[in-house]
Design an enzyme around this catalytic site. Structure first.
Site, PDB file in Angstrom:
ATOM      1  N   GLU A 228       0.884  -1.162   0.000  1.00  0.00           N
ATOM      2  CA  GLU A 228       0.000   0.000   0.000  1.00  0.00           C
ATOM      3  C   GLU A 228       0.923   1.213   0.000  1.00  0.00           C
ATOM      4  O   GLU A 228       1.552   1.509   1.012  1.00  0.00           O
ATOM      5  CB  GLU A 228      -0.906  -0.065   1.228  1.00  0.00           C
ATOM      6  CG  GLU A 228      -2.166   0.739   1.042  1.00  0.00           C
ATOM      7  CD  GLU A 228      -1.974   2.162   1.468  1.00  0.00           C
ATOM      8  OE1 GLU A 228      -1.655   2.986   0.584  1.00  0.00           O
ATOM      9  OE2 GLU A 228      -2.113   2.443   2.651  1.00  0.00           O
ATOM     10  N   CYS A 262      -2.123   8.744   2.709  1.00  0.00           N
ATOM     11  CA  CYS A 262      -1.927   8.253   1.345  1.00  0.00           C
ATOM     12  C   CYS A 262      -3.172   8.573   0.509  1.00  0.00           C
ATOM     13  O   CYS A 262      -3.065   8.838  -0.675  1.00  0.00           O
ATOM     14  CB  CYS A 262      -1.611   6.769   1.340  1.00  0.00           C
ATOM     15  SG  CYS A 262      -2.689   5.809   2.377  1.00  0.00           S
TER      16      CYS A 262
HETATM   17  P1  NDP Z   1       9.119   5.039   4.100  1.00  0.00           P
HETATM   18  O1  NDP Z   1       8.556   4.241   3.013  1.00  0.00           O
HETATM   19  O2  NDP Z   1      10.565   5.260   4.121  1.00  0.00           O
HETATM   20  O3  NDP Z   1       8.693   4.378   5.502  1.00  0.00           O
HETATM   21  C1  NDP Z   1       7.652   3.431   5.654  1.00  0.00           C
HETATM   22  C2  NDP Z   1       8.200   2.186   6.326  1.00  0.00           C
HETATM   23  O4  NDP Z   1       9.115   1.522   5.442  1.00  0.00           O
HETATM   24  C3  NDP Z   1       9.010   2.483   7.590  1.00  0.00           C
HETATM   25  O5  NDP Z   1       8.802   1.462   8.519  1.00  0.00           O
HETATM   26  C4  NDP Z   1      10.429   2.469   7.059  1.00  0.00           C
HETATM   27  O6  NDP Z   1      11.391   2.240   8.068  1.00  0.00           O
HETATM   28  C5  NDP Z   1      10.364   1.322   6.097  1.00  0.00           C
HETATM   29  N1  NDP Z   1      11.427   1.293   5.092  1.00  0.00           N
HETATM   30  C6  NDP Z   1      12.155   2.317   4.604  1.00  0.00           C
HETATM   31  N2  NDP Z   1      13.033   1.870   3.677  1.00  0.00           N
HETATM   32  C7  NDP Z   1      12.863   0.533   3.582  1.00  0.00           C
HETATM   33  C8  NDP Z   1      13.481  -0.494   2.819  1.00  0.00           C
HETATM   34  N3  NDP Z   1      14.448  -0.252   1.956  1.00  0.00           N
HETATM   35  N4  NDP Z   1      13.051  -1.766   3.002  1.00  0.00           N
HETATM   36  C9  NDP Z   1      12.066  -2.046   3.875  1.00  0.00           C
HETATM   37  N5  NDP Z   1      11.468  -1.115   4.635  1.00  0.00           N
HETATM   38  C10 NDP Z   1      11.843   0.157   4.486  1.00  0.00           C
HETATM   39  O7  NDP Z   1       8.352   6.404   4.161  1.00  0.00           O
HETATM   40  P2  NDP Z   1       8.888   7.808   4.718  1.00  0.00           P
HETATM   41  O8  NDP Z   1       8.593   7.847   6.149  1.00  0.00           O
HETATM   42  O9  NDP Z   1      10.292   8.076   4.338  1.00  0.00           O
HETATM   43  O10 NDP Z   1       7.948   8.768   3.876  1.00  0.00           O
HETATM   44  C11 NDP Z   1       8.336   9.084   2.538  1.00  0.00           C
HETATM   45  C12 NDP Z   1       7.141   9.142   1.628  1.00  0.00           C
HETATM   46  O11 NDP Z   1       6.474   7.872   1.587  1.00  0.00           O
HETATM   47  C13 NDP Z   1       6.040  10.099   2.048  1.00  0.00           C
HETATM   48  O12 NDP Z   1       6.347  11.401   1.704  1.00  0.00           O
HETATM   49  C14 NDP Z   1       4.869   9.516   1.310  1.00  0.00           C
HETATM   50  O13 NDP Z   1       4.922   9.903  -0.021  1.00  0.00           O
HETATM   51  C15 NDP Z   1       5.104   8.029   1.395  1.00  0.00           C
HETATM   52  N6  NDP Z   1       4.377   7.428   2.525  1.00  0.00           N
HETATM   53  C16 NDP Z   1       3.192   6.848   2.275  1.00  0.00           C
HETATM   54  C17 NDP Z   1       2.465   6.339   3.318  1.00  0.00           C
HETATM   55  C18 NDP Z   1       1.157   5.704   3.089  1.00  0.00           C
HETATM   56  O14 NDP Z   1       0.300   5.746   3.970  1.00  0.00           O
HETATM   57  N7  NDP Z   1       0.959   5.052   1.955  1.00  0.00           N
HETATM   58  C19 NDP Z   1       2.898   6.434   4.698  1.00  0.00           C
HETATM   59  C20 NDP Z   1       4.196   7.024   4.857  1.00  0.00           C
HETATM   60  C21 NDP Z   1       4.885   7.494   3.794  1.00  0.00           C
HETATM   61  P3  NDP Z   1      12.262   3.474   8.653  1.00  0.00           P
HETATM   62  O15 NDP Z   1      11.283   4.401   9.276  1.00  0.00           O
HETATM   63  O16 NDP Z   1      13.153   2.804   9.623  1.00  0.00           O
HETATM   64  O17 NDP Z   1      12.973   4.083   7.478  1.00  0.00           O
END
Ligand code: NDP
Length: 454
Positions: A228, A262
Site C-alpha cells: 500500500e 496516502c
Molecule cells: P518510508 O517508506 O521510508 O517508511 C515506511 C516504512 O518503510 C518504515 O517502517 C520504514 O522504516 C520502512 N522502510 C524504509 N526503507 C525501507 C526499505 N528499503 N526496506 C524495507 N522497509 C523500508 O516512508 P517515509 O517515512 O520516508 O515517507 C516518505 C514518503 O512515503 C512520504 O512522503 C509519502 O509519499 C510516502 N508514505 C506513504 C504512506 C502511506 O500511507 N501510503 C505512509 C508514509 C509514507 P524506517 O522508518 O526505519 O525508514
C-alpha cells in the site's frame, strides 16, 4: 540509522532506542515461528477473544496512547484519539466477522465434492509507516491473527514509543509469546529478513522506494506481498456540486492528519463553471486555519511528522514554482520552530512540473481548472498513482459514471477517500497491490486449500 522520538512540534529529540542485534532478531523470528505451531491450532473463538481484549485495552488507554502519537508524529490530539477508536474497531470487527469470512466455501464441481478451506500460512512480516501508527498495524495484524498467522512488526523509526506500546497491548492481553513482536530494526534489515524461510509473507505500507525494496526481496524468495504505497488522489468538483458541503470536505480531505494520508485529496480539479467560486471559498478556509501545537485542542493544522518531511515538501513546492507553478496561498515553511509548513495552494501545473507528478505529503493542495467532466477524468487518470479519488456532484448516477472511468482502487462520491473497517482499501498502478480491511483484507495471507472428496 536512528530509532528516536523527536517531537516535530519542537524538533527536540526526546528519547533514543537501540537497534536490535542480529541475535535478538533471530530469537524473535524463532519465537514467532514456534508460536505459529500452536496458534494455528487455536479455535476462532480463542483468537476472537484475544482481539477483543486488545480492543478493550486500547479504549481504556486511549488518552495515553493518543498522546504518544501526537508527541512522536504531530497528529492533532483529537485525531489521534479518533485513530485509537478506529483501530480498536478494526480489532473488534475481525473478532466478530473473521470466522464468517474464513468459512469453508463449498464448490459444485462436475465430479465429486469439493471445498476450499482457508488455512494460515505462518509468520508474516509487517513494515508500517508513521502516519497512522496504530491503524496501519491494526489493519494488518487483526485479520492475520484471526487467520492463525503470527506477526513480526517493523514500525517506522520515528514512532518507537507507539511501536513498543502496541507490543505491550498484546502482552497485557496475555497473547502467547511470539504471537506479535515488535522489531527495532532498519528498513534495510527488514528487507533482508524477507529471505528468512520462516517468514511466509510480507505487507508494507509506505513509499514506493521501500515498497520496491520489499517486493524485490519477496519476488526473489517467492513470497506473497501486499503493498500500500503513495497516492495522488483527485477531488473532482462538477458543475452541480453542493458547493458549501464540497468546500467543507475539501478542507478535511486535504488537511486531515496534517495532510499526510496516502488517500488525502491532493489534486483539486474543478470544471470551469464553478472553479472561481470553489477556489475562493477553499482558499478562504485554508487561510484561516490555526497552525500550532498539535496538543492544543484549538489547533487546526499541526506540524509534519519530521523536519526532514517538511524540508522535502517545501523543496517540492519551490521546485514546482521554479518550473512555472503559481502559489495561490502560503508556499513556505511556517514562521515558527518545528516541522511546520503553511497551508498552501498551488496552481498552473502541467506535465513536467514536479507537483504535477509527485505526491505532496502535507498541507499543500494542487488546483486545476478544466473545461468539463471528460477533461477532469482525463486529468485524473494522467497519474502514475491509482489509490483513491473523489467526485462531487448532486447527481449520484453521474457520479457513478465518472467513478467507472477513473483508474483507481477506490472512488468516493461526495466524500474524500476514507477508510473504515468494513470497506476494502487498496490501489492500482504505482499505489500498490492487494487489499486491506473488510472481507477482502483477511484473504491475502491464507492458503486457499482445495479439499476434494471422491
Ligand atoms: P518510508 O517508506 O521510508 O517508511 C515506511 C516504512 O518503510 C518504515 O517502517 C520504514 O522504516 C520502512 N522502510 C524504509 N526503507 C525501507 C526499505 N528499503 N526496506 C524495507 N522497509 C523500508 O516512508 P517515509 O517515512 O520516508 O515517507 C516518505 C514518503 O512515503 C512520504 O512522503 C509519502 O509519499 C510516502 N508514505 C506513504 C504512506 C502511506 O500511507 N501510503 C505512509 C508514509 C509514507 P524506517 O522508518 O526505519 O525508514
Amino acid at each position: 540509522m536512528s530509532i528516536q522520538t523527536i517531537n516535530p512540534n519542537t524538533n527536540k529529540t526526546l528519547k533514543s532506542f537501540e537497534e536490535m542485534t542480529e541475535k535478538t532478531v533471530e530469537a524473535k523470528v524463532a519465537k514467532a515461528h514456534q508460536a505459529f505451531t500452536d496458534w494455528k491450532e487455536t479455535s476462532y473463538q480463542q483468537r476472537a477473544d484475544l482481539l477483543h481484549k486488545v480492543a478493550t485495552l486500547m479504549r481504556v488507554k486511549k488518552s495515553e496512547l493518543a498522546k504518544t502519537i501526537t508527541l512522536e508524529m504531530g497528529k492533532l490530539l483529537a485525531q489521534a484519539e479518533g485513530e485509537i477508536d478506529l483501530s480498536a474497531d478494526i480489532f473488534d470487527y475481525y473478532a466478530d466477522h473473521g470466522e464468517e469470512f474464513l468459512a469453508d466455501k463449498v464448490l459444485n464441481p462436475e465430479y465429486g465434492e469439493a471445498i476450499i478451506r482457508n488455512s494460515p500460512i505462518g509468520v508474516l512480516l509487517g513494515v508500517m509507516p508513521w502516519n497512522f501508527p496504530y491503524y496501519q498495524v491494526a489493519r494488518f495484524a487483526a485479520p492475520n491473527i484471526m487467520v492463525g498467522n503470527t506477526i513480526l512488526l517493523k514500525h517506522a523509526s520515528i514512532v518507537p514509543q507507539c511501536a513498543a506500546a502496541i507490543e505491550e497491548l498484546f502482552r497485557e492481553a496475555e497473547a502467547p509469546e511470539g504471537l506479535y513482536a515488535n522489531l527495532f530494526i532498519s528498513g534495510k534489515h527488514a528487507s533482508a529478513l524477507v529471505s528468512d524461510k520462516r517468514i511466509k509473507g510480507v505487507s508494507l505500507t509506505g513509499s514506493e522506494e521501500a515498497g520496491a525494496s520489499i517486493a524485490m526481496e519477496a519476488g526473489k524468495h517467492l513470497k506473497k506481498v501486499v503493498l500500500e504505497l503513495g497516492g495522488n488522489d483527485v477531488f473532482i468538483i462538477l458543475d452541480d456540486a453542493d458547493m458549501e458541503k464540497t468546500v467543507e470536505w475539501a478542507v478535511v480531505g486535504r488537511m486531515n492528519n496534517n495532510g499526510q494520508c496516502c488517500v488525502a485529496s491532493k489534486r483539486f480539479i474543478a470544471v470551469e463553471a464553478i472553479a472561481d467560486e470553489f477556489i475562493q471559498k477553499f482558499k478562504d478556509k485554508l487561510s484561516k486555519m490555526k497552525v500550532g501545537d498539535p496538543m492544543d485542542p484549538s489547533t487546526e493544522l499541526g506540524p509534519l511528522s519530521s523536519e526532514e518531511a517538511a524540508v522535502h515538501l517545501a523543496d517540492q513546492v519551490k521546485r514546482s514554482v521554479d518550473e512555472g507553478a503559481t502559489v495561490l496561498l502560503g508556499g513556505k515553511r511556517a514562521d515558527r520552530p518545528g516541522a511546520f509548513m503553511e497551508p498552501t495552494i498551488i496552481t498552473d501545473l502541467k506535465p513536467g512540473i514536479a507537483a504535477y507528478h509527485e505526491e505532496l505529503f502535507g498541507p499543500v493542495a494542487s488546483f486545476y481548472v478544466v473545461k468539463d467532466e471528460q477533461a477532469a477524468i482525463d486529468l485524473a487518470n494522467d497519474s502514475d498513482f491509482g489509490l483513491g479519488a473523489s467526485v462531487f456532484t448532486q447527481n449520484i448516477e453521474r457520479g457513478k459514471k465518472v467513478a467507472d472511468q477513473i483508474d483507481t482502487g477506490m472512488v468516493f462520491i461526495n466524500h474524500p477517500t476514507w477508510t473504515q473497517a468494513d470497506l476494502p482499501f487498496g490501489g492500482t498502478k504505482r499505489s500498490g497491490f492487494g487489499r486491506e480491511l473488510s472481507a477482502l483484507g483477511i484473504q491475502e495471507f491464507v492458503n486457499k486449500k482445495l479439499i476434494r472428496i471422491s
